[in-house]
Design an enzyme around this catalytic site. Sequence first.
Site, mmCIF file in Angstrom:
data_model
loop_
_atom_site.group_PDB
_atom_site.id
_atom_site.type_symbol
_atom_site.label_atom_id
_atom_site.label_comp_id
_atom_site.label_asym_id
_atom_site.label_seq_id
_atom_site.Cartn_x
_atom_site.Cartn_y
_atom_site.Cartn_z
ATOM 1 N N ILE A 1 0.848 -1.199 0.000
ATOM 2 C CA ILE A 1 0.000 0.000 0.000
ATOM 3 C C ILE A 1 0.883 1.248 0.000
ATOM 4 O O ILE A 1 0.591 2.248 -0.665
ATOM 5 C CB ILE A 1 -0.960 0.005 1.210
ATOM 6 N N ASP B 1 12.006 2.508 5.611
ATOM 7 C CA ASP B 1 11.523 1.114 5.572
ATOM 8 C C ASP B 1 12.706 0.198 5.864
ATOM 9 O O ASP B 1 13.813 0.445 5.380
ATOM 10 C CB ASP B 1 10.944 0.838 4.169
ATOM 11 N N LEU C 1 12.741 -2.879 4.819
ATOM 12 C CA LEU C 1 12.687 -3.837 3.706
ATOM 13 C C LEU C 1 12.462 -5.272 4.185
ATOM 14 O O LEU C 1 12.783 -6.218 3.480
ATOM 15 C CB LEU C 1 13.953 -3.743 2.825
ATOM 16 N N ASN D 1 9.658 -6.790 4.483
ATOM 17 C CA ASN D 1 8.650 -7.453 3.645
ATOM 18 C C ASN D 1 8.504 -6.737 2.307
ATOM 19 O O ASN D 1 7.418 -6.689 1.738
ATOM 20 C CB ASN D 1 7.293 -7.476 4.375
ATOM 21 N N ALA E 1 4.356 1.146 8.348
ATOM 22 C CA ALA E 1 5.265 0.057 8.740
ATOM 23 C C ALA E 1 4.645 -0.825 9.820
ATOM 24 O O ALA E 1 4.300 -0.350 10.898
ATOM 25 C CB ALA E 1 6.585 0.646 9.233
ATOM 26 N N SER F 1 -7.256 -0.721 10.517
ATOM 27 C CA SER F 1 -7.887 -1.818 9.785
ATOM 28 C C SER F 1 -9.312 -2.032 10.273
ATOM 29 O O SER F 1 -9.631 -1.749 11.433
ATOM 30 C CB SER F 1 -7.055 -3.077 10.030
ATOM 31 N N TYR G 1 -2.575 -9.496 15.754
ATOM 32 C CA TYR G 1 -2.399 -8.430 14.756
ATOM 33 C C TYR G 1 -3.464 -7.350 14.952
ATOM 34 O O TYR G 1 -3.166 -6.156 15.034
ATOM 35 C CB TYR G 1 -2.484 -9.014 13.334
ATOM 36 N N LYS H 1 -3.548 -3.071 16.248
ATOM 37 C CA LYS H 1 -4.191 -1.900 15.610
ATOM 38 C C LYS H 1 -5.055 -1.157 16.639
ATOM 39 O O LYS H 1 -5.065 0.072 16.681
ATOM 40 C CB LYS H 1 -5.034 -2.346 14.412
HETATM 41 N N1 NAD Z 1 -2.922 -5.191 3.032
HETATM 42 C C1 NAD Z 1 -4.024 -5.211 3.769
HETATM 43 O O1 NAD Z 1 -4.951 -5.974 3.471
HETATM 44 C C2 NAD Z 1 -4.189 -4.287 4.961
HETATM 45 C C3 NAD Z 1 -5.462 -4.121 5.527
HETATM 46 C C4 NAD Z 1 -5.599 -3.272 6.629
HETATM 47 C C5 NAD Z 1 -4.489 -2.616 7.146
HETATM 48 N N2 NAD Z 1 -3.260 -2.817 6.581
HETATM 49 C C6 NAD Z 1 -2.104 -2.117 7.151
HETATM 50 O O2 NAD Z 1 -1.534 -1.294 6.149
HETATM 51 C C7 NAD Z 1 -0.114 -1.189 6.355
HETATM 52 C C8 NAD Z 1 0.615 -1.534 5.072
HETATM 53 O O3 NAD Z 1 0.248 -2.851 4.674
HETATM 54 P P1 NAD Z 1 0.809 -3.524 3.356
HETATM 55 O O4 NAD Z 1 -0.218 -4.467 2.868
HETATM 56 O O5 NAD Z 1 1.342 -2.496 2.435
HETATM 57 O O6 NAD Z 1 2.001 -4.375 3.980
HETATM 58 P P2 NAD Z 1 3.516 -4.563 3.497
HETATM 59 O O7 NAD Z 1 4.100 -5.647 4.323
HETATM 60 O O8 NAD Z 1 3.572 -4.684 2.015
HETATM 61 O O9 NAD Z 1 4.157 -3.157 3.916
HETATM 62 C C9 NAD Z 1 4.628 -2.889 5.208
HETATM 63 C C10 NAD Z 1 6.012 -2.290 5.064
HETATM 64 O O10 NAD Z 1 6.515 -1.957 6.357
HETATM 65 C C11 NAD Z 1 7.876 -2.372 6.431
HETATM 66 N N3 NAD Z 1 8.181 -2.599 7.839
HETATM 67 C C12 NAD Z 1 7.657 -3.558 8.670
HETATM 68 N N4 NAD Z 1 8.171 -3.428 9.902
HETATM 69 C C13 NAD Z 1 9.033 -2.365 9.870
HETATM 70 C C14 NAD Z 1 9.862 -1.743 10.824
HETATM 71 N N5 NAD Z 1 9.956 -2.213 12.084
HETATM 72 N N6 NAD Z 1 10.601 -0.677 10.462
HETATM 73 C C15 NAD Z 1 10.537 -0.198 9.188
HETATM 74 N N7 NAD Z 1 9.776 -0.760 8.230
HETATM 75 C C16 NAD Z 1 9.030 -1.836 8.562
HETATM 76 C C17 NAD Z 1 7.953 -3.609 5.548
HETATM 77 O O11 NAD Z 1 9.264 -3.885 5.087
HETATM 78 C C18 NAD Z 1 7.018 -3.231 4.408
HETATM 79 O O12 NAD Z 1 7.697 -2.541 3.388
HETATM 80 C C19 NAD Z 1 0.204 -2.099 7.530
HETATM 81 O O13 NAD Z 1 0.232 -1.313 8.701
HETATM 82 C C20 NAD Z 1 -0.987 -3.050 7.567
HETATM 83 O O14 NAD Z 1 -1.204 -3.559 8.845
HETATM 84 C C21 NAD Z 1 -3.094 -3.625 5.496
#
Ligand code: NAD
Length: 342
Positions: free
Chosen positions: A12, A31, A33, A35, A81, A124, A149, A153
């Site tokens: 996202i 980031d 990186l 994930n 993140a 979320s 998880y 939130k």
């Molecule tokens: N994808 C979904 O369905 C969804 C739904 C509701 C909420 N969210 C929330 O949206 C956000 C983004 O989700 P996404 O799907 O893009 O996930 P994603 O895993 O693709 O992106 C998360 C990013 O955060 C980075 N990250 C994780 N821990 C970190 C840390 N300690 N320090 C620095 N960087 C860190 C990861 O490397 C990754 O690039 C998250 O907070 C997730 O909980 C996602």
Amino acid sequence: MNVLVTGGAGYIGSHTVLSLLENNCNVVVFDNLFNSSIESIKRVESLTGKSVTFIEGDIRNKHQLSNVFSSHNIDTVIHFAALKAVGESAQIPLEYYQNNVHGSVCLLEAMAEHKVNNFIFSSSATVYGEENEVPYVETMKLGTPSSPYGATKVMVERIMADTAASNPHFRGVSLRYFNPIGAHESGKIGESPKGIPNNLLPYVAQVMVGKREKLSIFGSDYPTKDGTCERDYLHVMDLAEGHVAAMKWLNDNQDFAGVESFNLGTGNGVSVFEIVTAFEQAVDKKIPYEVSPRRAGDLPAFWANATKANDALNWQANRSLDQMMVDTWRWQSANPNGYDED
Ligand SMILES: NC(=O)c1ccc[n+]([C@@H]2O[C@H](COP(=O)([O-])OP(=O)(O)OC[C@H]3O[C@@H](n4cnc5c(N)ncnc54)[C@H](O)[C@@H]3O)[C@@H](O)[C@H]2O)c1
């Protein structure tokens, strides 16, 4: 506008960075990186013809964060993140609390130290828990999420409320996402999960490119229209634009202080079978699938009441289900291994 985007290389985050650049913001991505891949940022730069300041770092490292705030004149933080795999969070809950809750506290501390008060948080639909009835609306009390998880939130939303209560300048927005899917229409950026995908669409897409044998549909005996779970799927570019709308809202409402929550969804529940059919139509191929037992913690159906975001943010999830499928397929077929092969 100088925006710090934590987790900006992720799914996202990368789409939101693209929207921010298109809206003439200067973007610093922070980031670790864990994930994601730096390739997503390179592609965003090539799509927009604009550059991003990328800093590899961890939100739990206050020293690194402090350096970012000292060397960039940040107005607003968009905080993506986090670790996000619902099932995994039950296996390693402490890592989830450490990363998502402790990490958010470190970020808010660094913001306070540098007097940065605009904070947009990736929350979320899971915060509504099992108690609330659908469609979910922001006036409902926070519920009991079915996973660690989800609990992270809820905790961060509470931390934001306490921060606002103690700091009269704090301006927080909690964006409660429903189920983002799809990819940028260029097919150059999209979801590139590491390991086995947790979410339906990336799994379906990987079955279609031959990376996985067949789709497992968890439960077909739910009290829903066709027995499978229903979710409110929205296009990731609509979601990305929701962040730009939230930033504009903060900017237009300079008198606002406190925390405001907005649901970002379409307002429609779509079943797993409907997704399968829509994807088959978009790709013109049959998806091999089997029905497996229900998965613990899955709610039968939920979707958003998105009226508040429609009215206050002047935002709407406009892109169709068909476009979500076509864009997912454009991305996945051009990048069968996500960013990995580059
Ligand atoms: N994808 C979904 O369905 C969804 C739904 C509701 C909420 N969210 C929330 O949206 C956000 C983004 O989700 P996404 O799907 O893009 O996930 P994603 O895993 O693709 O992106 C998360 C990013 O955060 C980075 N990250 C994780 N821990 C970190 C840390 N300690 N320090 C620095 N960087 C860190 C990861 O490397 C990754 O690039 C998250 O907070 C997730 O909980 C996602």
